[in-house]
Design a protein around this motif. Structure first.
Motif, PDB file in Angstrom:
ATOM      1  N   PHE A  33      -4.958  55.586  21.432  1.00 20.31           N
ATOM      2  CA  PHE A  33      -3.959  56.487  22.011  1.00 20.31           C
ATOM      3  C   PHE A  33      -2.715  56.630  21.142  1.00 20.31           C
ATOM      4  CE2 PHE A  33      -6.397  55.122  25.759  1.00 20.31           C
ATOM      5  CZ  PHE A  33      -6.819  56.377  26.185  1.00 20.31           C
ATOM      6  N   ASP A  34      -2.735  56.080  19.928  1.00 25.32           N
ATOM      7  CA  ASP A  34      -1.630  56.161  18.972  1.00 25.32           C
ATOM      8  C   ASP A  34      -0.323  55.654  19.574  1.00 25.32           C
ATOM      9  OD1 ASP A  34      -0.530  56.624  16.461  1.00 25.32           O
ATOM     10  OD2 ASP A  34       0.029  58.676  16.944  1.00 25.32           O
ATOM     11  N   VAL A  35      -0.379  54.506  20.236  1.00 24.79           N
ATOM     12  CA  VAL A  35       0.808  53.863  20.790  1.00 24.79           C
ATOM     13  C   VAL A  35       1.358  52.914  19.724  1.00 24.79           C
ATOM     14  CG1 VAL A  35       1.692  52.331  22.586  1.00 24.79           C
ATOM     15  CG2 VAL A  35      -0.073  54.024  23.136  1.00 24.79           C
ATOM     16  N   GLN A  36       2.525  53.219  19.229  1.00 24.07           N
ATOM     17  CA  GLN A  36       3.114  52.419  18.161  1.00 24.07           C
ATOM     18  C   GLN A  36       3.938  51.294  18.771  1.00 24.07           C
ATOM     19  OE1 GLN A  36       5.055  55.336  15.697  1.00 24.07           O
ATOM     20  NE2 GLN A  36       3.131  55.927  14.768  1.00 24.07           N
ATOM     21  N   ASN A  37       3.269  50.192  19.073  1.00 22.37           N
ATOM     22  CA  ASN A  37       3.909  49.097  19.783  1.00 22.37           C
ATOM     23  C   ASN A  37       4.264  47.912  18.892  1.00 22.37           C
ATOM     24  OD1 ASN A  37       1.289  48.345  19.312  1.00 22.37           O
ATOM     25  ND2 ASN A  37       0.957  47.447  21.324  1.00 22.37           N
ATOM     26  N   ARG A  38       4.042  48.003  17.611  1.00 31.76           N
ATOM     27  CA  ARG A  38       4.403  46.921  16.688  1.00 31.76           C
ATOM     28  C   ARG A  38       5.515  47.408  15.776  1.00 31.76           C
ATOM     29  NH1 ARG A  38      -0.700  43.362  15.541  1.00 31.76           N
ATOM     30  NH2 ARG A  38      -1.801  43.730  17.492  1.00 31.76           N
ATOM     31  N   ARG A  39       6.618  46.692  15.765  1.00 36.44           N
ATOM     32  CA  ARG A  39       7.781  47.104  14.981  1.00 36.44           C
ATOM     33  C   ARG A  39       8.059  46.087  13.885  1.00 36.44           C
ATOM     34  NH1 ARG A  39       9.107  51.446  17.317  1.00 36.44           N
ATOM     35  NH2 ARG A  39       9.185  51.742  19.546  1.00 36.44           N
ATOM     36  N   PHE A  40       8.403  46.619  12.717  1.00 36.31           N
ATOM     37  CA  PHE A  40       8.679  45.776  11.561  1.00 36.31           C
ATOM     38  C   PHE A  40       9.922  46.275  10.848  1.00 36.31           C
ATOM     39  CE2 PHE A  40       4.156  45.587  12.294  1.00 36.31           C
ATOM     40  CZ  PHE A  40       3.878  44.233  12.173  1.00 36.31           C
ATOM     41  N   ARG A  41      10.591  45.382  10.192  1.00 35.50           N
ATOM     42  CA  ARG A  41      11.700  45.720   9.312  1.00 35.50           C
ATOM     43  C   ARG A  41      11.182  45.557   7.887  1.00 35.50           C
ATOM     44  NH1 ARG A  41      17.525  45.581  10.992  1.00 35.50           N
ATOM     45  NH2 ARG A  41      16.447  47.063  12.293  1.00 35.50           N
ATOM     46  N   VAL A  42      11.441  46.551   7.043  1.00 34.54           N
ATOM     47  CA  VAL A  42      11.001  46.533   5.652  1.00 34.54           C
ATOM     48  C   VAL A  42      12.227  46.340   4.770  1.00 34.54           C
ATOM     49  CG1 VAL A  42       9.799  47.780   3.830  1.00 34.54           C
ATOM     50  CG2 VAL A  42       9.160  48.162   6.221  1.00 34.54           C
ATOM     51  N   VAL A  43      12.221  45.282   3.966  1.00 34.63           N
ATOM     52  CA  VAL A  43      13.295  45.029   3.006  1.00 34.63           C
ATOM     53  C   VAL A  43      12.722  45.310   1.624  1.00 34.63           C
ATOM     54  CG1 VAL A  43      14.934  43.352   2.098  1.00 34.63           C
ATOM     55  CG2 VAL A  43      14.284  43.262   4.507  1.00 34.63           C
ATOM     56  N   SER A  44      13.340  46.258   0.907  1.00 32.20           N
ATOM     57  CA  SER A  44      12.838  46.690  -0.396  1.00 32.20           C
ATOM     58  C   SER A  44      13.892  46.507  -1.471  1.00 32.20           C
ATOM     59  CB  SER A  44      12.445  48.164  -0.366  1.00 32.20           C
ATOM     60  OG  SER A  44      11.489  48.413   0.626  1.00 32.20           O
ATOM     61  N   CYS A  45      13.451  46.174  -2.660  1.00 32.51           N
ATOM     62  CA  CYS A  45      14.339  46.087  -3.817  1.00 32.51           C
ATOM     63  C   CYS A  45      14.724  47.509  -4.222  1.00 32.51           C
ATOM     64  CB  CYS A  45      13.621  45.389  -4.969  1.00 32.51           C
ATOM     65  SG  CYS A  45      14.569  45.374  -6.506  1.00 32.51           S
ATOM     66  N   ALA A  46      16.006  47.756  -4.405  1.00 34.14           N
ATOM     67  CA  ALA A  46      16.483  49.084  -4.797  1.00 34.14           C
ATOM     68  C   ALA A  46      16.122  49.411  -6.241  1.00 34.14           C
ATOM     69  CB  ALA A  46      17.992  49.180  -4.601  1.00 34.14           C
ATOM     70  N   ASN A  47      15.773  48.404  -7.026  1.00 32.80           N
ATOM     71  CA  ASN A  47      15.449  48.613  -8.440  1.00 32.80           C
ATOM     72  C   ASN A  47      13.958  48.893  -8.655  1.00 32.80           C
ATOM     73  OD1 ASN A  47      16.055  48.592 -11.302  1.00 32.80           O
ATOM     74  ND2 ASN A  47      15.042  46.604 -11.358  1.00 32.80           N
ATOM     75  N   CYS A  48      13.089  47.967  -8.248  1.00 34.87           N
ATOM     76  CA  CYS A  48      11.665  48.099  -8.562  1.00 34.87           C
ATOM     77  C   CYS A  48      10.810  48.549  -7.390  1.00 34.87           C
ATOM     78  CB  CYS A  48      11.125  46.777  -9.110  1.00 34.87           C
ATOM     79  SG  CYS A  48      10.988  45.442  -7.893  1.00 34.87           S
ATOM     80  N   GLY A  49      11.363  48.509  -6.152  1.00 35.24           N
ATOM     81  CA  GLY A  49      10.622  48.957  -4.993  1.00 35.24           C
ATOM     82  C   GLY A  49       9.782  47.894  -4.318  1.00 35.24           C
ATOM     83  N   TYR A  50       9.762  46.669  -4.843  1.00 38.52           N
ATOM     84  CA  TYR A  50       9.017  45.589  -4.193  1.00 38.52           C
ATOM     85  C   TYR A  50       9.495  45.465  -2.756  1.00 38.52           C
ATOM     86  CZ  TYR A  50       7.506  40.872  -3.006  1.00 38.52           C
ATOM     87  OH  TYR A  50       6.955  39.785  -2.374  1.00 38.52           O
ATOM     88  N   SER A  51       8.552  45.359  -1.806  1.00 34.73           N
ATOM     89  CA  SER A  51       8.904  45.353  -0.380  1.00 34.73           C
ATOM     90  C   SER A  51       8.228  44.209   0.349  1.00 34.73           C
ATOM     91  CB  SER A  51       8.483  46.665   0.281  1.00 34.73           C
ATOM     92  OG  SER A  51       9.109  47.761  -0.341  1.00 34.73           O
ATOM     93  N   GLU A  52       8.920  43.722   1.383  1.00 33.99           N
ATOM     94  CA  GLU A  52       8.362  42.719   2.277  1.00 33.99           C
ATOM     95  C   GLU A  52       8.572  43.188   3.706  1.00 33.99           C
ATOM     96  OE1 GLU A  52      10.144  38.919   1.421  1.00 33.99           O
ATOM     97  OE2 GLU A  52       9.069  38.728  -0.468  1.00 33.99           O
ATOM     98  N   LEU A  53       7.586  42.919   4.577  1.00 29.72           N
ATOM     99  CA  LEU A  53       7.661  43.280   5.995  1.00 29.72           C
ATOM    100  C   LEU A  53       8.030  42.055   6.805  1.00 29.72           C
ATOM    101  CD1 LEU A  53       4.366  45.331   6.401  1.00 29.72           C
ATOM    102  CD2 LEU A  53       6.666  46.230   6.147  1.00 29.72           C
ATOM    103  N   TYR A  54       8.901  42.249   7.805  1.00 31.96           N
ATOM    104  CA  TYR A  54       9.313  41.176   8.699  1.00 31.96           C
ATOM    105  C   TYR A  54       9.238  41.681  10.128  1.00 31.96           C
ATOM    106  CZ  TYR A  54      11.242  39.047   4.504  1.00 31.96           C
ATOM    107  OH  TYR A  54      11.392  38.505   3.263  1.00 31.96           O
ATOM    108  N   ARG A  55       8.752  40.835  11.024  1.00 35.29           N
ATOM    109  CA  ARG A  55       8.772  41.165  12.447  1.00 35.29           C
ATOM    110  C   ARG A  55      10.175  40.929  12.972  1.00 35.29           C
ATOM    111  NH1 ARG A  55       3.281  39.898  15.310  1.00 35.29           N
ATOM    112  NH2 ARG A  55       1.941  39.762  13.488  1.00 35.29           N
ATOM    113  N   GLY A  56      10.605  41.761  13.919  1.00 33.73           N
ATOM    114  CA  GLY A  56      11.903  41.543  14.535  1.00 33.73           C
ATOM    115  C   GLY A  56      12.917  42.586  14.156  1.00 33.73           C
ATOM    116  N   ASP A  57      14.174  42.381  14.635  1.00 31.43           N
ATOM    117  CA  ASP A  57      15.221  43.383  14.455  1.00 31.43           C
ATOM    118  C   ASP A  57      16.451  42.892  13.714  1.00 31.43           C
ATOM    119  OD1 ASP A  57      13.786  45.340  15.807  1.00 31.43           O
ATOM    120  OD2 ASP A  57      14.454  44.577  17.738  1.00 31.43           O
TER     121      ASP A  57
END
Length: 68
Positions: A33-57
């Motif tokens: 049903f395309d219910v988007q019930n999982r939320r993540f915060r993405v922290v990315s390097c402004a230089n190279c774009g490397y990103s990590e996902l974290y649960r929470g707010d």
């Protein structure tokens, strides 16, 4: 080269980040049903774009984890 005592991006050592939020669907009925019930915060390097996902707010704690 980034040593263990340096702070910054794990890939390039840059210390500027970008923070975004994303929502994803899980599995089963939420995916069907395309219910988007999982939320993540993405922290990315402004230089190279490397990103990590974290649960929470709480972005401040996540940036601290990303930069070391």
């Amino acid at each position: 080269m980034v040593s263990d005592s340096d702070q910054g991006c794990p890939k390039c050592g840059h210390t500027e980040t970008e923070v975004d939020d994303i929502a994803t669907s899980g599995t089963g009925l939420s995916k069907l049903f395309d219910v988007q019930n999982r939320r993540f915060r993405v922290v990315s390097c402004a230089n190279c774009g490397y990103s990590e996902l974290y649960r929470g707010d709480s972005s401040n704690n996540m940036i601290d984890l990303f930069l070391g």
